[in-house]
Design a protein around this motif. Structure first.
Motif, PDB file in Angstrom:
ATOM      1  N   THR A  30       0.825  -1.208   0.000  1.00 40.81           N
ATOM      2  CA  THR A  30       0.000   0.000   0.000  1.00 40.81           C
ATOM      3  C   THR A  30       0.860   1.259   0.000  1.00 40.81           C
ATOM      4  OG1 THR A  30      -0.191  -0.111   2.419  1.00 40.81           O
ATOM      5  CG2 THR A  30      -1.936  -1.125   1.128  1.00 40.81           C
ATOM      6  N   ALA A  31       2.023   1.214   0.658  1.00 45.93           N
ATOM      7  CA  ALA A  31       2.912   2.380   0.650  1.00 45.93           C
ATOM      8  C   ALA A  31       3.417   2.666  -0.752  1.00 45.93           C
ATOM      9  CB  ALA A  31       4.079   2.162   1.600  1.00 45.93           C
ATOM     10  N   ASP A  32       3.645   1.623  -1.550  1.00 43.62           N
ATOM     11  CA  ASP A  32       4.104   1.810  -2.923  1.00 43.62           C
ATOM     12  C   ASP A  32       3.150   2.690  -3.725  1.00 43.62           C
ATOM     13  OD1 ASP A  32       6.541   0.658  -3.090  1.00 43.62           O
ATOM     14  OD2 ASP A  32       5.924  -1.124  -4.185  1.00 43.62           O
ATOM     15  N   GLY A  33       1.870   2.599  -3.387  1.00 42.25           N
ATOM     16  CA  GLY A  33       0.881   3.339  -4.153  1.00 42.25           C
ATOM     17  C   GLY A  33       0.836   4.822  -3.855  1.00 42.25           C
ATOM     18  N   ILE A  34       1.513   5.277  -2.788  1.00 42.91           N
ATOM     19  CA  ILE A  34       1.480   6.701  -2.442  1.00 42.91           C
ATOM     20  C   ILE A  34       2.870   7.321  -2.344  1.00 42.91           C
ATOM     21  CG2 ILE A  34      -0.728   6.496  -1.246  1.00 42.91           C
ATOM     22  CD1 ILE A  34       0.819   6.550   1.393  1.00 42.91           C
ATOM     23  N   ILE A  35       3.906   6.578  -2.692  1.00 45.31           N
ATOM     24  CA  ILE A  35       5.278   7.091  -2.690  1.00 45.31           C
ATOM     25  C   ILE A  35       5.699   7.391  -4.122  1.00 45.31           C
ATOM     26  CG2 ILE A  35       7.696   6.542  -2.208  1.00 45.31           C
ATOM     27  CD1 ILE A  35       6.717   4.809   0.108  1.00 45.31           C
ATOM     28  N   ILE A  36       6.292   8.565  -4.338  1.00 44.11           N
ATOM     29  CA  ILE A  36       6.719   8.948  -5.690  1.00 44.11           C
ATOM     30  C   ILE A  36       7.791   7.998  -6.201  1.00 44.11           C
ATOM     31  CG2 ILE A  36       7.871  10.752  -7.044  1.00 44.11           C
ATOM     32  CD1 ILE A  36       6.591  12.773  -5.085  1.00 44.11           C
ATOM     33  N   GLY A  37       7.554   7.447  -7.379  1.00 45.53           N
ATOM     34  CA  GLY A  37       8.510   6.532  -7.977  1.00 45.53           C
ATOM     35  C   GLY A  37       8.989   6.973  -9.344  1.00 45.53           C
ATOM     36  N   ASN A  38       8.293   7.953  -9.947  1.00 52.64           N
ATOM     37  CA  ASN A  38       8.670   8.397 -11.284  1.00 52.64           C
ATOM     38  C   ASN A  38       8.097   9.792 -11.540  1.00 52.64           C
ATOM     39  OD1 ASN A  38       9.819   8.317 -13.812  1.00 52.64           O
ATOM     40  ND2 ASN A  38       8.845   6.393 -14.428  1.00 52.64           N
ATOM     41  N   VAL A  39       8.574  10.422 -12.592  1.00 59.37           N
ATOM     42  CA  VAL A  39       8.131  11.768 -12.962  1.00 59.37           C
ATOM     43  C   VAL A  39       7.782  11.788 -14.443  1.00 59.37           C
ATOM     44  CG1 VAL A  39       8.821  14.189 -13.189  1.00 59.37           C
ATOM     45  CG2 VAL A  39       9.545  12.875 -11.189  1.00 59.37           C
ATOM     46  N   ASP A  40       6.639  12.363 -14.763  1.00 57.06           N
ATOM     47  CA  ASP A  40       6.229  12.578 -16.149  1.00 57.06           C
ATOM     48  C   ASP A  40       6.195  14.082 -16.393  1.00 57.06           C
ATOM     49  OD1 ASP A  40       4.593  11.531 -18.706  1.00 57.06           O
ATOM     50  OD2 ASP A  40       3.593  13.322 -17.936  1.00 57.06           O
ATOM     51  N   ARG A  41       6.949  14.545 -17.385  1.00 61.10           N
ATOM     52  CA  ARG A  41       6.986  15.989 -17.666  1.00 61.10           C
ATOM     53  C   ARG A  41       6.558  16.224 -19.113  1.00 61.10           C
ATOM     54  NH1 ARG A  41      11.474  17.037 -15.590  1.00 61.10           N
ATOM     55  NH2 ARG A  41      10.668  18.017 -13.690  1.00 61.10           N
ATOM     56  N   GLN A  42       5.536  17.037 -19.273  1.00 63.60           N
ATOM     57  CA  GLN A  42       5.041  17.395 -20.603  1.00 63.60           C
ATOM     58  C   GLN A  42       5.258  18.894 -20.797  1.00 63.60           C
ATOM     59  OE1 GLN A  42       1.117  15.679 -21.555  1.00 63.60           O
ATOM     60  NE2 GLN A  42       1.375  14.250 -19.840  1.00 63.60           N
ATOM     61  N   ILE A  43       6.023  19.231 -21.834  1.00 68.22           N
ATOM     62  CA  ILE A  43       6.395  20.618 -22.113  1.00 68.22           C
ATOM     63  C   ILE A  43       5.667  21.075 -23.370  1.00 68.22           C
ATOM     64  CG2 ILE A  43       8.288  22.188 -22.656  1.00 68.22           C
ATOM     65  CD1 ILE A  43      10.132  20.313 -21.098  1.00 68.22           C
ATOM     66  N   PHE A  44       4.898  22.140 -23.231  1.00 62.65           N
ATOM     67  CA  PHE A  44       4.108  22.666 -24.345  1.00 62.65           C
ATOM     68  C   PHE A  44       4.689  23.999 -24.808  1.00 62.65           C
ATOM     69  CE2 PHE A  44       1.336  19.926 -21.920  1.00 62.65           C
ATOM     70  CZ  PHE A  44       0.568  19.265 -22.866  1.00 62.65           C
ATOM     71  N   ARG A  52      -3.529  13.255 -18.147  1.00 65.94           N
ATOM     72  CA  ARG A  52      -2.942  12.808 -16.885  1.00 65.94           C
ATOM     73  C   ARG A  52      -2.431  11.386 -17.000  1.00 65.94           C
ATOM     74  NH1 ARG A  52      -7.191  12.512 -12.432  1.00 65.94           N
ATOM     75  NH2 ARG A  52      -7.296  10.321 -13.046  1.00 65.94           N
ATOM     76  N   PRO A  53      -1.171  11.139 -16.647  1.00 67.33           N
ATOM     77  CA  PRO A  53      -0.639   9.774 -16.703  1.00 67.33           C
ATOM     78  C   PRO A  53      -1.200   8.918 -15.567  1.00 67.33           C
ATOM     79  CG  PRO A  53       1.005  11.271 -15.837  1.00 67.33           C
ATOM     80  CD  PRO A  53      -0.150  12.125 -16.252  1.00 67.33           C
ATOM     81  N   ALA A  54      -1.155   7.603 -15.760  1.00 67.62           N
ATOM     82  CA  ALA A  54      -1.635   6.682 -14.736  1.00 67.62           C
ATOM     83  C   ALA A  54      -0.771   6.770 -13.481  1.00 67.62           C
ATOM     84  CB  ALA A  54      -1.624   5.252 -15.274  1.00 67.62           C
ATOM     85  N   GLY A  55      -1.377   6.587 -12.342  1.00 72.75           N
ATOM     86  CA  GLY A  55      -0.640   6.566 -11.084  1.00 72.75           C
ATOM     87  C   GLY A  55      -0.241   7.926 -10.566  1.00 72.75           C
ATOM     88  N   ALA A  56      -0.891   8.995 -11.050  1.00 62.41           N
ATOM     89  CA  ALA A  56      -0.532  10.350 -10.628  1.00 62.41           C
ATOM     90  C   ALA A  56      -0.768  10.541  -9.137  1.00 62.41           C
ATOM     91  CB  ALA A  56      -1.336  11.370 -11.419  1.00 62.41           C
ATOM     92  N   ILE A  57       0.205  11.217  -8.481  1.00 61.58           N
ATOM     93  CA  ILE A  57       0.076  11.558  -7.063  1.00 61.58           C
ATOM     94  C   ILE A  57      -0.134  13.058  -6.898  1.00 61.58           C
ATOM     95  CG2 ILE A  57       1.277  11.609  -4.847  1.00 61.58           C
ATOM     96  CD1 ILE A  57       2.751   9.077  -5.721  1.00 61.58           C
ATOM     97  N   MET A  58       0.686  13.858  -7.584  1.00 59.82           N
ATOM     98  CA  MET A  58       0.556  15.318  -7.562  1.00 59.82           C
ATOM     99  C   MET A  58       0.945  15.874  -8.933  1.00 59.82           C
ATOM    100  SD  MET A  58      -0.615  16.557  -4.715  1.00 59.82           S
ATOM    101  CE  MET A  58      -0.148  18.287  -4.737  1.00 59.82           C
TER     102      MET A  58
END
Length: 252
Positions: A30-44, A52-58
């Motif tokens: 359950t902790a895995d689901g709320i700990i940041i593990g990756n970053v998705d950056r979209q530059i326009f 929104r990518p899957a698994g977004a936290i913030m």
């Protein structure tokens, strides 16, 4: 029996007789689901749609408005000069959003740089507003006025962009520099206004030179103004720089 914390971590209750290692496994999962593990950056750098990518936290959004275009100069005669002021830089804003607030997708608008005024004492246009849906906006910088032939004048510069909405942090664009003519000489302090993501654009060179000014720096910088020495043909202003929208999503 188990229960969940406010952040979603599952833990055992006193009546739960599951083996200890199974409790630890549940906790880790359950902790895995709320700990940041990756970053998705979209530059326009042009308008589009953010998904929104899957698994977004913030979701962190940066929005930069476009820079204003500078004014042109009218033709000069002997003993006179012209010096259009610089244009304003675009506003910047940033904000943090939960996945629910950000939504599954948002329309992204990237504000264009303002156009330079046409040849003559003609004003440049304002930079465009950049936005992330209706959640956050940043206004473009103001275009500057043009300048007529004169022996002595001070032409006030344009304001940087301000007045957008949304977000947690906001900074107005920088003002352009005034156009000055003193004793028939253009005093070239007509720089283009800076922005949070752009440096100030320097004023043009030698007093007697005919120049349309310099285009604003990316992203969101205002253009420096046109200027003329004596006895020169009318000249156009320069363009401001377009804005940008950067969306960084922290995912599990």
């Amino acid at each position: 029996m188990t229960a969940n914390t406010s952040k979603g971590i599952t833990y055992p209750q006193s009546s739960d007789h599951t083996r200890l290692w199974e409790h630890l496994q549940t906790l880790a999962t359950t902790a895995d689901g709320i700990i940041i593990g990756n970053v998705d950056r979209q530059i326009f750098t042009s308008s589009g749609t953010w998904t929104r990518p899957a698994g977004a936290i913030m979701v962190h959004v940066q929005v930069q408005g476009g820079g204003g275009g500078s004014g042109g100069c009218g033709a000069t005669v002997s003993g006179q000069a012209a010096c259009a002021p610089g244009a304003g830089g675009g506003e910047y804003a940033a904000g943090w959003f939960t996945p629910a607030t950000a939504g599954t997708s948002q329309a992204v608008t990237v504000g264009a740089g303002g156009n330079g005024g046409t040849a003559g004492a003609n004003a440049g246009s304002d930079g465009g507003t950049s936005s992330f849906g209706t959640l956050i906006t940043a206004l473009g910088g103001s275009g500057s006025s043009g300048s007529s032939s004169t022996a002595l004048a001070s032409v006030g510069a344009s304001n940087g962009g301000s007045g957008g909405t949304g977000g947690d942090f906001r900074m107005a664009g920088g003002d352009g520099g005034n156009g000055q003519v003193i004793s028939s000489t253009p005093i070239k302090c007509n720089n283009g206004g800076p922005a949070y993501l752009a440096n100030m654009r320097r004023a043009t060179g030698v007093a007697a030179t005919s120049t349309s000014g310099f285009s604003g720096y990316p992203y969101g910088g205002g253009a420096s103004g046109a200027s003329l020495g004596a006895s020169q043909a009318a000249i156009a202003g320069a363009s401001g720089a377009a804005g940008i929208v950067i969306v960084t999503t922290y995912i599990a």
